[in-house]
Design a protein around this motif. Structure first.
Motif, PDB file in Angstrom:
ATOM      1  N   ALA A 111      60.757 -24.737 135.685  1.00  0.00           N
ATOM      2  CA  ALA A 111      60.249 -25.945 135.047  1.00  0.00           C
ATOM      3  C   ALA A 111      59.380 -26.729 136.011  1.00  0.00           C
ATOM      4  CB  ALA A 111      61.425 -26.802 134.587  1.00  0.00           C
ATOM      5  N   GLY A 112      58.464 -27.502 135.416  1.00  0.00           N
ATOM      6  CA  GLY A 112      57.575 -28.327 136.221  1.00  0.00           C
ATOM      7  C   GLY A 112      56.178 -27.775 136.279  1.00  0.00           C
ATOM      8  N   CYS A 113      55.972 -26.524 135.787  1.00  0.00           N
ATOM      9  CA  CYS A 113      54.639 -25.931 135.811  1.00  0.00           C
ATOM     10  C   CYS A 113      53.958 -26.172 134.482  1.00  0.00           C
ATOM     11  CB  CYS A 113      54.724 -24.423 136.088  1.00  0.00           C
ATOM     12  SG  CYS A 113      55.537 -24.054 137.649  1.00  0.00           S
ATOM     13  N   SER A 114      53.872 -27.408 134.057  1.00  0.00           N
ATOM     14  CA  SER A 114      53.372 -27.708 132.725  1.00  0.00           C
ATOM     15  C   SER A 114      51.922 -27.318 132.555  1.00  0.00           C
ATOM     16  CB  SER A 114      53.537 -29.207 132.433  1.00  0.00           C
ATOM     17  OG  SER A 114      52.853 -29.971 133.407  1.00  0.00           O
ATOM     18  N   LYS A 115      51.153 -27.316 133.622  1.00  0.00           N
ATOM     19  CA  LYS A 115      49.742 -26.969 133.502  1.00  0.00           C
ATOM     20  C   LYS A 115      49.573 -25.535 133.038  1.00  0.00           C
ATOM     21  CE  LYS A 115      45.356 -26.899 136.015  1.00  0.00           C
ATOM     22  NZ  LYS A 115      44.678 -27.138 137.285  1.00  0.00           N
ATOM     23  N   SER A 116      50.370 -24.625 133.534  1.00  0.00           N
ATOM     24  CA  SER A 116      50.244 -23.223 133.169  1.00  0.00           C
ATOM     25  C   SER A 116      51.063 -22.862 131.947  1.00  0.00           C
ATOM     26  CB  SER A 116      50.691 -22.329 134.334  1.00  0.00           C
ATOM     27  OG  SER A 116      52.067 -22.503 134.574  1.00  0.00           O
ATOM     28  N   GLY A 117      51.899 -23.791 131.475  1.00  0.00           N
ATOM     29  CA  GLY A 117      52.706 -23.510 130.298  1.00  0.00           C
ATOM     30  C   GLY A 117      53.939 -22.700 130.593  1.00  0.00           C
ATOM     31  N   GLU A 118      54.304 -22.545 131.873  1.00  0.00           N
ATOM     32  CA  GLU A 118      55.469 -21.744 132.224  1.00  0.00           C
ATOM     33  C   GLU A 118      56.620 -22.652 132.599  1.00  0.00           C
ATOM     34  OE1 GLU A 118      53.472 -19.838 135.313  1.00  0.00           O
ATOM     35  OE2 GLU A 118      52.181 -18.757 133.939  1.00  0.00           O
ATOM     36  N   ALA A 178      50.514 -27.611 124.826  1.00  0.00           N
ATOM     37  CA  ALA A 178      49.976 -28.973 124.858  1.00  0.00           C
ATOM     38  C   ALA A 178      49.784 -29.531 123.454  1.00  0.00           C
ATOM     39  CB  ALA A 178      48.649 -28.989 125.616  1.00  0.00           C
ATOM     40  N   SER A 179      49.664 -28.627 122.475  1.00  0.00           N
ATOM     41  CA  SER A 179      49.483 -29.042 121.079  1.00  0.00           C
ATOM     42  C   SER A 179      50.791 -29.037 120.295  1.00  0.00           C
ATOM     43  CB  SER A 179      48.473 -28.118 120.390  1.00  0.00           C
ATOM     44  OG  SER A 179      47.213 -28.189 121.032  1.00  0.00           O
ATOM     45  N   GLY A 180      51.916 -28.874 120.992  1.00  0.00           N
ATOM     46  CA  GLY A 180      53.203 -28.943 120.323  1.00  0.00           C
ATOM     47  C   GLY A 180      53.914 -27.629 120.144  1.00  0.00           C
ATOM     48  N   GLY A 181      53.336 -26.534 120.671  1.00  0.00           N
ATOM     49  CA  GLY A 181      53.981 -25.232 120.574  1.00  0.00           C
ATOM     50  C   GLY A 181      53.795 -24.584 119.219  1.00  0.00           C
ATOM     51  N   ILE A 182      54.673 -23.663 118.887  1.00  0.00           N
ATOM     52  CA  ILE A 182      54.648 -22.973 117.595  1.00  0.00           C
ATOM     53  C   ILE A 182      55.841 -23.437 116.784  1.00  0.00           C
ATOM     54  CG2 ILE A 182      54.780 -20.750 116.427  1.00  0.00           C
ATOM     55  CD1 ILE A 182      53.514 -19.468 118.873  1.00  0.00           C
ATOM     56  N   ARG A 183      55.555 -24.083 115.660  1.00  0.00           N
ATOM     57  CA  ARG A 183      56.612 -24.628 114.802  1.00  0.00           C
ATOM     58  C   ARG A 183      57.571 -25.496 115.617  1.00  0.00           C
ATOM     59  NH1 ARG A 183      56.256 -22.553 109.886  1.00  0.00           N
ATOM     60  NH2 ARG A 183      58.409 -22.993 109.273  1.00  0.00           N
ATOM     61  N   GLY A 184      56.960 -26.262 116.526  1.00  0.00           N
ATOM     62  CA  GLY A 184      57.718 -27.207 117.330  1.00  0.00           C
ATOM     63  C   GLY A 184      58.428 -26.622 118.522  1.00  0.00           C
ATOM     64  N   LYS A 185      58.246 -25.325 118.768  1.00  0.00           N
ATOM     65  CA  LYS A 185      58.930 -24.683 119.884  1.00  0.00           C
ATOM     66  C   LYS A 185      57.927 -24.315 120.975  1.00  0.00           C
ATOM     67  CE  LYS A 185      62.754 -22.856 117.153  1.00  0.00           C
ATOM     68  NZ  LYS A 185      63.557 -21.675 116.774  1.00  0.00           N
ATOM     69  N   ARG A 186      58.336 -24.574 122.198  1.00  0.00           N
ATOM     70  CA  ARG A 186      57.491 -24.314 123.354  1.00  0.00           C
ATOM     71  C   ARG A 186      57.513 -22.828 123.720  1.00  0.00           C
ATOM     72  NH1 ARG A 186      55.559 -27.370 127.594  1.00  0.00           N
ATOM     73  NH2 ARG A 186      55.386 -26.309 129.612  1.00  0.00           N
ATOM     74  N   LEU A 187      56.379 -22.324 124.173  1.00  0.00           N
ATOM     75  CA  LEU A 187      56.286 -20.948 124.647  1.00  0.00           C
ATOM     76  C   LEU A 187      56.647 -20.899 126.127  1.00  0.00           C
ATOM     77  CD1 LEU A 187      52.921 -19.836 122.983  1.00  0.00           C
ATOM     78  CD2 LEU A 187      55.245 -19.488 122.149  1.00  0.00           C
ATOM     79  N   ASN A 188      57.572 -20.019 126.485  1.00  0.00           N
ATOM     80  CA  ASN A 188      57.992 -19.830 127.870  1.00  0.00           C
ATOM     81  C   ASN A 188      57.587 -18.434 128.313  1.00  0.00           C
ATOM     82  OD1 ASN A 188      59.279 -22.346 127.670  1.00  0.00           O
ATOM     83  ND2 ASN A 188      61.158 -21.402 126.919  1.00  0.00           N
TER      84      ASN A 188
END
Length: 392
Positions: free
Chosen positions: A17-24, A65-75
């Motif tokens: 966690a904490g790598c919000s720029k890369s989405g990971e 950044a746009s809210g993920g897919i159906r409200g879920k974040r991609l990891n």
């Protein structure tokens, strides 16, 4: 050109966690786990492709950044196969153990090894670079392009459309390269154009003059099934020899940076592209470039980063269209197998996965390429059509 991402270690890397720029981020919670398997580093063959990973990262960061897919974040979980079949197999096993929803944008020479493992876990491989036969036939494979096989067939068809009567064919001296004769012949099927004997060129060939002489003397056009390093050396040797035959290559063999370096040696060369070329613009390419600029600004803009980006977009479009709520591997696989005319922007034709196709290309859902040419140092489309490649 070699480019390595700082901070990427050989082997498996699970970002925290904490790598919000890369989405990971660390996997868990309500997130959707995806994995990328690819040739990030490769000391054996010096052909790493970290750009594919960069495209995946950029798309994931943008979607999150746009809210993920159906409200879920991609990891994202990343696995470097290091150009090694054993490591590629370990990566696939990791994907099954981690119960990932799917793998996206895989860029590996060992698709057969990867897909054999993914099949046992019902894990879909979405938007991988199709190279091996399994990439076109595995029940969990969802290639979004015709790959090198389709591009070579398309290149032969392109030369036939330019009234070539006999095509001289040169390819890298490898098992994959030796298949190019088969693909080229498939491309000219039904035309009056013939494909000459295949000339295989070793990766470590010190001089290309002899190969150029052999190939150019065997036809009134030339088709190259090579990587960018080889293709660049071959085209330069052709230019220095004064050879005038039209030449067709794949878009991966003649990327924009190589065109700039070759200058006049690249001018006028024909190109087949499995994705809409970046230089041709369009809404998808505009978004792809914006996402790279925002999240992966230092990566190369080429067909490899395009492919990685597209794979994530296809996953998002499919899951949204099919209204998937539970992102288990089985549910994702079922959704991917039920697509009818899915529009994933204008980088590729629409995707239908329900049609029955004949072996050995029974997962070749998109069997088309675009035709282009280098004009004044830029890649320009010959037209806006998608051209069929391999017979099905």
């Amino acid at each position: 050109m070699k480019r390595y991402f700082s901070g990427i270690m050989a082997g498996l890397i699970l970002f925290t966690a904490g790598c919000s720029k890369s989405g990971e981020q660390k996997n868990g919670g309500d997130g959707i786990k995806l994995m990328f398997i690819g040739q990030i580093t490769d000391t054996a063959n010096t052909t790493p492709r970290p750009e594919a990973l960069a495209g995946v990262r950029a798309a994931i960061a943008s979607i999150n950044a746009s809210g993920g897919i159906r409200g879920k974040r991609l990891n994202l979980i990343i696995c470097d196969d290091r150009g090694d079949a054993n490591q590629a197999t370990k990566c696939a096993r990791k994907a099954v153990r981690e119960n990932v929803a799917a793998t996206v944008g895989n860029n590996s020479n060992f698709g057969s090894a990867i897909l054999a493992v993914l099949e046992r876990g019902n894990v879909a491989s979405i938007g991988h670079l199709p190279i091996t036969q399994s990439d076109f036939s595995s029940p969990v494979a969802f290639p979004l392009q015709a790959g090198s096989a389709g591009m070579i067939a398309g290149a032969a068809r392109l030369l036939a459309s330019q009234d070539a009567k006999q095509v001289g064919l040169a390819a890298v001296d490898s098992p994959a390269g030796s298949l190019n004769e088969k693909f080229a012949n498939a491309g000219v099927k039904g035309t009056e154009t013939k494909v000459g004997e295949l000339t295989l060129v070793p990766l470590d060939a010190p001089d290309y003059a002899g190969y150029v002489k052999k190939v150019t003397s065997s036809g009134d056009a030339v088709l190259l099934g090579m990587n960018s390093d080889q293709a660049g050396r071959f085209l330069q040797a052709m230019y220095e020899a004064g050879a005038k035959q039209p030449v067709a290559v794949t878009v991966g063999a003649l990327p924009p940076d190589l065109i700039a370096r070759l200058g006049p040696a690249a001018e006028g060369r024909f190109i087949t592209a499995p994705l809409r070329p970046i230089e041709a613009g369009g809404k998808s390419n505009d978004q792809y470039l914006a996402d790279l600029a925002a999240h992966q600004p230092n990566t190369n803009r080429n067909v490899f980063s395009q492919g990685g980006w597209l794979a994530v977009q296809a996953f998002a479009a499919a899951m949204t269209t099919k209204q998937v709520e539970d992102f288990s591997p089985q549910n994702v696989l079922a959704a991917m197998n039920s697509l009818e005319g899915l529009v994933v922007g204008d980088m590729i034709p629409s995707l239908t996965t329900t049609k029955k196709l004949d072996p050995p290309y029974n997962r070749l859902f998109i069997n088309k390429v675009m035709f282009a040419r280098v004009v004044n140092g830029k890649i320009e489309l010959l037209n806006n059509d998608w051209h069929p490649t391999l017979a099905q």
